[in-house]
Scaffold this motif. Structure first.
Motif, PDB file in Angstrom:
ATOM      1  N   TYR A   1       0.685  -1.231  -0.045  1.00 56.21           N
ATOM      2  CA  TYR A   1      -0.148  -0.073   0.012  1.00 56.21           C
ATOM      3  C   TYR A   1       0.818   1.299   0.129  1.00 56.21           C
ATOM      4  N   VAL A   2       2.038   1.309   0.477  1.00 54.12           N
ATOM      5  CA  VAL A   2       2.716   2.516   0.707  1.00 54.12           C
ATOM      6  C   VAL A   2       3.335   2.676  -0.691  1.00 54.12           C
ATOM      7  N   THR A   3       3.386   1.865  -1.699  1.00 52.72           N
ATOM      8  CA  THR A   3       3.834   2.356  -3.138  1.00 52.72           C
ATOM      9  C   THR A   3       2.687   2.298  -4.302  1.00 52.72           C
ATOM     10  N   PHE A   4       1.628   1.719  -3.679  1.00 51.69           N
ATOM     11  CA  PHE A   4       0.353   1.578  -4.543  1.00 51.69           C
ATOM     12  C   PHE A   4       0.064   3.082  -4.827  1.00 51.69           C
ATOM     13  N   GLU A   5      -0.517   3.339  -6.099  1.00 52.64           N
ATOM     14  CA  GLU A   5      -1.208   4.661  -6.235  1.00 52.64           C
ATOM     15  C   GLU A   5      -0.088   5.880  -6.194  1.00 52.64           C
ATOM     16  N   GLY A   6       1.366   5.445  -6.255  1.00 48.50           N
ATOM     17  CA  GLY A   6       2.178   6.388  -5.934  1.00 48.50           C
ATOM     18  C   GLY A   6       2.948   6.200  -4.898  1.00 48.50           C
ATOM     19  N   ASP A   7       4.541   6.198  -4.966  1.00 45.45           N
ATOM     20  CA  ASP A   7       5.323   6.091  -3.746  1.00 45.45           C
ATOM     21  C   ASP A   7       4.962   7.226  -2.705  1.00 45.45           C
ATOM     22  N   ASN A   8       4.877   6.783  -1.456  1.00 43.58           N
ATOM     23  CA  ASN A   8       4.465   7.921  -0.725  1.00 43.58           C
ATOM     24  C   ASN A   8       5.372   9.167  -0.614  1.00 43.58           C
ATOM     25  N   ASN A   9       6.714   8.901  -0.648  1.00 37.62           N
ATOM     26  CA  ASN A   9       7.484  10.268  -0.840  1.00 37.62           C
ATOM     27  C   ASN A   9       7.325  10.981  -1.961  1.00 37.62           C
ATOM     28  N   VAL A  10       7.082  10.298  -3.038  1.00 37.14           N
ATOM     29  CA  VAL A  10       6.636  11.084  -4.295  1.00 37.14           C
ATOM     30  C   VAL A  10       5.560  11.901  -3.865  1.00 37.14           C
ATOM     31  N   LEU A  11       4.503  11.178  -3.349  1.00 39.78           N
ATOM     32  CA  LEU A  11       3.072  12.082  -3.062  1.00 39.78           C
ATOM     33  C   LEU A  11       3.381  13.176  -2.306  1.00 39.78           C
ATOM     34  N   LEU A  12       4.274  12.830  -1.152  1.00 43.57           N
ATOM     35  CA  LEU A  12       4.555  14.038  -0.152  1.00 43.57           C
ATOM     36  C   LEU A  12       5.362  15.249  -0.967  1.00 43.57           C
ATOM     37  N   GLN A  13       5.955  14.836  -1.966  1.00 43.59           N
ATOM     38  CA  GLN A  13       6.750  15.996  -2.684  1.00 43.59           C
ATOM     39  C   GLN A  13       5.649  16.617  -3.635  1.00 43.59           C
ATOM     40  N   LEU A  14       4.769  16.169  -3.953  1.00 39.26           N
ATOM     41  CA  LEU A  14       3.604  16.735  -4.702  1.00 39.26           C
ATOM     42  C   LEU A  14       2.924  17.735  -3.499  1.00 39.26           C
ATOM     43  N   VAL A  15       2.768  17.346  -2.524  1.00 34.49           N
ATOM     44  CA  VAL A  15       2.238  18.191  -1.332  1.00 34.49           C
ATOM     45  C   VAL A  15       3.071  19.308  -1.150  1.00 34.49           C
ATOM     46  N   ALA A  16       4.364  18.994  -1.021  1.00 35.67           N
ATOM     47  CA  ALA A  16       5.402  20.056  -0.730  1.00 35.67           C
ATOM     48  C   ALA A  16       5.188  21.172  -1.912  1.00 35.67           C
ATOM     49  N   LYS A  17       5.297  20.935  -3.006  1.00 32.60           N
ATOM     50  CA  LYS A  17       5.228  21.753  -3.964  1.00 32.60           C
ATOM     51  C   LYS A  17       4.023  22.604  -3.903  1.00 32.60           C
ATOM     52  N   ARG A  18       2.701  22.073  -3.592  1.00 27.90           N
ATOM     53  CA  ARG A  18       1.577  22.801  -3.252  1.00 27.90           C
ATOM     54  C   ARG A  18       1.798  23.753  -2.310  1.00 27.90           C
ATOM     55  N   LEU A  19       2.387  23.283  -1.246  1.00 26.97           N
ATOM     56  CA  LEU A  19       2.612  24.176   0.035  1.00 26.97           C
ATOM     57  C   LEU A  19       3.674  25.430  -0.468  1.00 26.97           C
ATOM     58  N   LEU A  20       4.629  25.179  -1.352  1.00 23.97           N
ATOM     59  CA  LEU A  20       5.462  26.144  -1.729  1.00 23.97           C
ATOM     60  C   LEU A  20       4.674  27.204  -2.667  1.00 23.97           C
ATOM     61  N   SER A  21       3.575  26.558  -3.321  1.00 24.81           N
ATOM     62  CA  SER A  21       2.929  27.231  -4.464  1.00 24.81           C
ATOM     63  C   SER A  21       1.949  28.285  -3.578  1.00 24.81           C
ATOM     64  N   ASP A  22       1.490  27.808  -2.432  1.00 24.76           N
ATOM     65  CA  ASP A  22       0.555  28.724  -1.667  1.00 24.76           C
ATOM     66  C   ASP A  22       1.250  29.466  -1.033  1.00 24.76           C
ATOM     67  N   TYR A  23       2.584  29.388  -0.462  1.00 24.89           N
ATOM     68  CA  TYR A  23       3.358  30.030   0.246  1.00 24.89           C
ATOM     69  C   TYR A  23       3.525  31.494  -0.522  1.00 24.89           C
TER      70      TYR A  23
END
Length: 715
Positions: free
Chosen positions: A426-448
């Protein structure tokens, strides 16, 4: 702003188990309960010890049973027999994990991914043509996106679909071995068709990744040009026939392009309602977010199951004489055992509340109630934030529950080992967890960055001054000094500070914002650098970004938990659940305590108070431990673990009764230590009668009771 929870004390609070279960089933009970009822039926449950082939056949037969039970069409249009209930469909599917994770995932492949791609990427023509057969299982199918060579980097996949106007066909081709589609459920043996993602090329222009409906088998045999392999035995989920596919100039009609977001006319001209290739790509992938949503919920369900087993066992199993010579201690009375399990109960409650909000957001978007671009971006970010935490937490919870049950936890019939093996992927299903968190991080930078995009120079200057002042305050330790001065000599004052929900929110929020701000300051101007230098700069701070995203996801869980508290009406239940929320929130702060100390957010005095206060919370929650896990609502038919049947309590009662009768028997053997104490007392009484008479009875009782004089005399 998060709604505050009532803080008025409730004397001797008690948990209303039924009331506590309501938040996890609110608005979804009408689908969760029937799905749980299916999961409780033996014909839907895993049989341990089956071979891989037997397990696969059983799971495929279970899919047929789901069709017969009309349990799979909730998310689909009413025109094809569905219910247009997107959130309800996910809620029902995630409950199947208690029957067999292989069943839950294979059902998700067939009706979530394969059918979902046809539904969301296709048009009514595609719906009418293929959905009835997919829903009835007449057309088992695969979701062929991932390639061996690119994994989560879907935009770079190498499979091509080149349009030929003279035949009005697309030619799908796999150019090299690393472009094989890999890890595909249903591809090993059962799949008759696949939704294949490929680079769409027409008139010499690559328009990026698009999806195509491609027949792959006729019965058991691959169609011409289609090849593949069975992945065989895996570390878990062996009821699913994962496999790989490749294509050698396979032709499909032009109309097999799922063309909701991009179409090719007969003459080869391309059109799309979304002009930007990047936005088009992310819009197409965003329609498939349901996989991440369902994995988040299934991970929470598996965690609840494990904790219900482990806490129940910990309330029955006894080990060591700590406070009594005649009665051993219950495992859950030990502080360390409480730390192991109750902290994870708190995490699971946070996961549950956050998942309910994710499910509501998913339903709002896909029902059309709130379906703007911003809503979809928020949904994708929320799913990308929560899925990593829940799946990582599930593995941690399953492992700790296994260890907390000792050797019994390693026995297959007690479920932990199989559940952990199945949920590992499950931790790599539908996207590796670290890759998903990197997507979240980029959104946080964008919002900032967005916060300052339209601000004038005066506001920006004030912000810079304020940030500089805060940095100076933290660096010089003035904030810590103020905290220490306020708390001097008062552990209670420090504890009151920590348990205040506003304090917890500020500490958790400040960590996220500070981490994002630090990286944003470093990366400011990176867009003006040459590509290689910009990439190197980003890579230098990738770990910090991912840690910030993880902290953000934890904050989301805490916020959801706090909002969930406000919905609990029973005062006693709300009081206990507030302690659980505090245990979760302060546990996050304790985990990252070094950061809070190094950045001056907490004084040493308050940091030292944190551990003891958490132990006090554990002590308060100990009497409610069983109620907290019973509120998850899983019956013995869902748990299916021998140690969760009450057998351990029976064994302990039998052992205690045996020991009681043994102590009462005149013929019972005497413990060597008791005999030695008795003889020592007798010797003391002979030498000093006044001391021996005073001390001997108490010492003998301390070591287990009276010893017959015949034994003392050596008879």
């Amino acid at each position: 702003m998060t709604q505050e929870t009532p803080t008025s004390p409730v004397p001797d609070p008690r948990v209303d188990v039924d009331a506590l279960g309501v938040p996890f089933l609110r608005q979804r009970g009408e689908v969760r309960f029937p799905s749980r009822a299916l999961a409780a039926r033996p014909e839907f449950q895993r049989i341990d010890g089956q071979s891989m082939d037997e397990h696969r056949d059983r799971v495929f037969d279970q899919l047929r049973l789901l069709v017969q039970e009309n349990a799979i069409s909730r998310a689909f249009p009413r025109g094809v027999g569905g219910g247009d209930d997107h959130g309800g469909s996910i809620a029902a599917f995630e409950e199947l994990v208690t029957a067999d994770p292989s069943l839950q995932i294979k059902a998700g492949v067939q009706w979530g991914l394969f059918a979902g791609a046809v539904l969301h990427l296709g048009t009514e023509e595609h719906h009418e043509k293929w959905l009835p057969g997919i829903l009835s299982l007449e057309i088992p199918g695969a979701f062929a996106m991932t390639e061996i060579g690119h994994g989560s980097d879907v935009a770079s996949i190498a499979t091509t679909a080149t349009y030929e106007p003279e035949t009005e066909e697309f030619v799908l081709h796999t150019p090299f071995r690393a472009a094989w589609k890999e890890y595909l459920g249903n591809a090993g043996i059962h799949g008759q068709a696949a939704v294949v993602f490929a680079q769409l090329v027409t008139r010499g222009v690559n328009h990026g990744v698009h999806a195509f409906y491609v027949p792959i088998r006729d019965g058991a045999d691959f169609l011409p040009g289609v090849g593949g392999e069975d992945d065989g035995l895996k570390g878990g989920l062996n009821g699913i026939d994962n496999g790989r596919l490749h294509f050698t100039n396979v032709r499909v009609p032009r109309t097999n392009l799922l063309n909701r977001y991009g179409d090719v006319a007969a003459d080869g001209s391309y059109s799309s309602p979304i002009a930007s290739p990047g936005r088009r790509f992310f819009t197409m992938l965003g329609t498939l977010v349901q996989g991440r949503v369902s994995l988040d919920g299934a991970a929470a369900a598996a965690s609840k199951t494990a904790l219900q087993i482990a806490v129940g066992y910990g309330n029955q199993r006894r080990q060591f004489n700590a406070s009594s010579d005649t009665t051993e201690e219950v495992l859950l009375d030990y502080q360390r055992h409480q730390r192991r399990l109750l902290t994870r109960v708190a995490t699971t409650y946070a996961m549950g509340f956050a998942h309910e909000e994710l499910l509501e957001k998913f339903d709002d978007v896909f029902s059309g109630a709130h379906d703007t671009d911003e809503d979809r971006q928020d949904l994708e970010t929320l799913a990308a934030a929560l899925k990593p935490l829940s799946t990582w937490n599930a593995l941690d919870i399953l492992q700790e529950c296994r260890e907390a049950c000792g050797g019994a936890g390693f026995i297959a019939k007690n479920r932990f080992t199989a559940l952990r093996a199945d949920l590992d992927i499950y931790v790599t299903f539908e996207g590796d967890n670290n890759v998903l968190l990197q997507l979240v991080a980029k959104r946080l930078l964008s919002d900032y960055a967005e916060e300052f995009r339209n601000l004038d120079a005066g506001v920006l200057a004030r912000y810079v001054v304020r940030q500089a002042g805060n940095a100076a305050l933290h660096r010089t330790g003035l904030r810590q000094l103020a905290q220490t001065w306020a708390d001097t000599g008062s552990e209670k004052r420090s504890a009151n500070f920590l348990k205040d929900p506003q304090t917890q929110r500020e500490l958790l929020t400040d960590r996220v914002r500070s981490m994002v701000a630090e990286v944003a300051d470093v990366l400011r101007g990176a867009a003006k650098l040459p590509q290689d230098r910009a990439a190197a700069l980003f890579n230098e701070h990738q770990n910090e970004l991912i840690e910030a995203a993880r902290a953000h996801a934890e904050l989301l869980q805490w916020e959801a938990f706090t909002r969930g508290l406000a919905r609990v009406e029973d005062p006693g239940t709300r009081a206990v659940l507030t302690w659980v929320r505090d245990l979760f929130g302060l546990g996050l702060i304790e985990k990252d305590l070094a950061w809070y100390l190094m950045h001056g957010r907490l004084s040493g005095q308050r940091a030292r108070t944190l551990g003891p206060y958490l132990n006090r919370l554990l002590n308060r929650l100990r009497p409610h431990a069983q109620d907290l896990v019973d509120a998850f609502g899983y019956a013995p038919e869902h748990l299916r673990a021998e140690i969760a049947t009450g057998i351990e309590a029976e064994r302990q009662e039998e052992a205690m009764e045996y020991q009681r009768l043994r102590r009462a028997s005149a013929d019972a053997p005497v413990d060597e230590k008791v005999l030695a104490a008795r003889r020592k007392a007798a010797d003391l009484e002979r030498d000093r009668p006044e001391v021996g008479a005073e001390r001997a009875p108490g010492r003998v009782r301390e070591l287990g009771g009276q010893v017959p004089q015949r034994v003392v005399d050596g008879h």
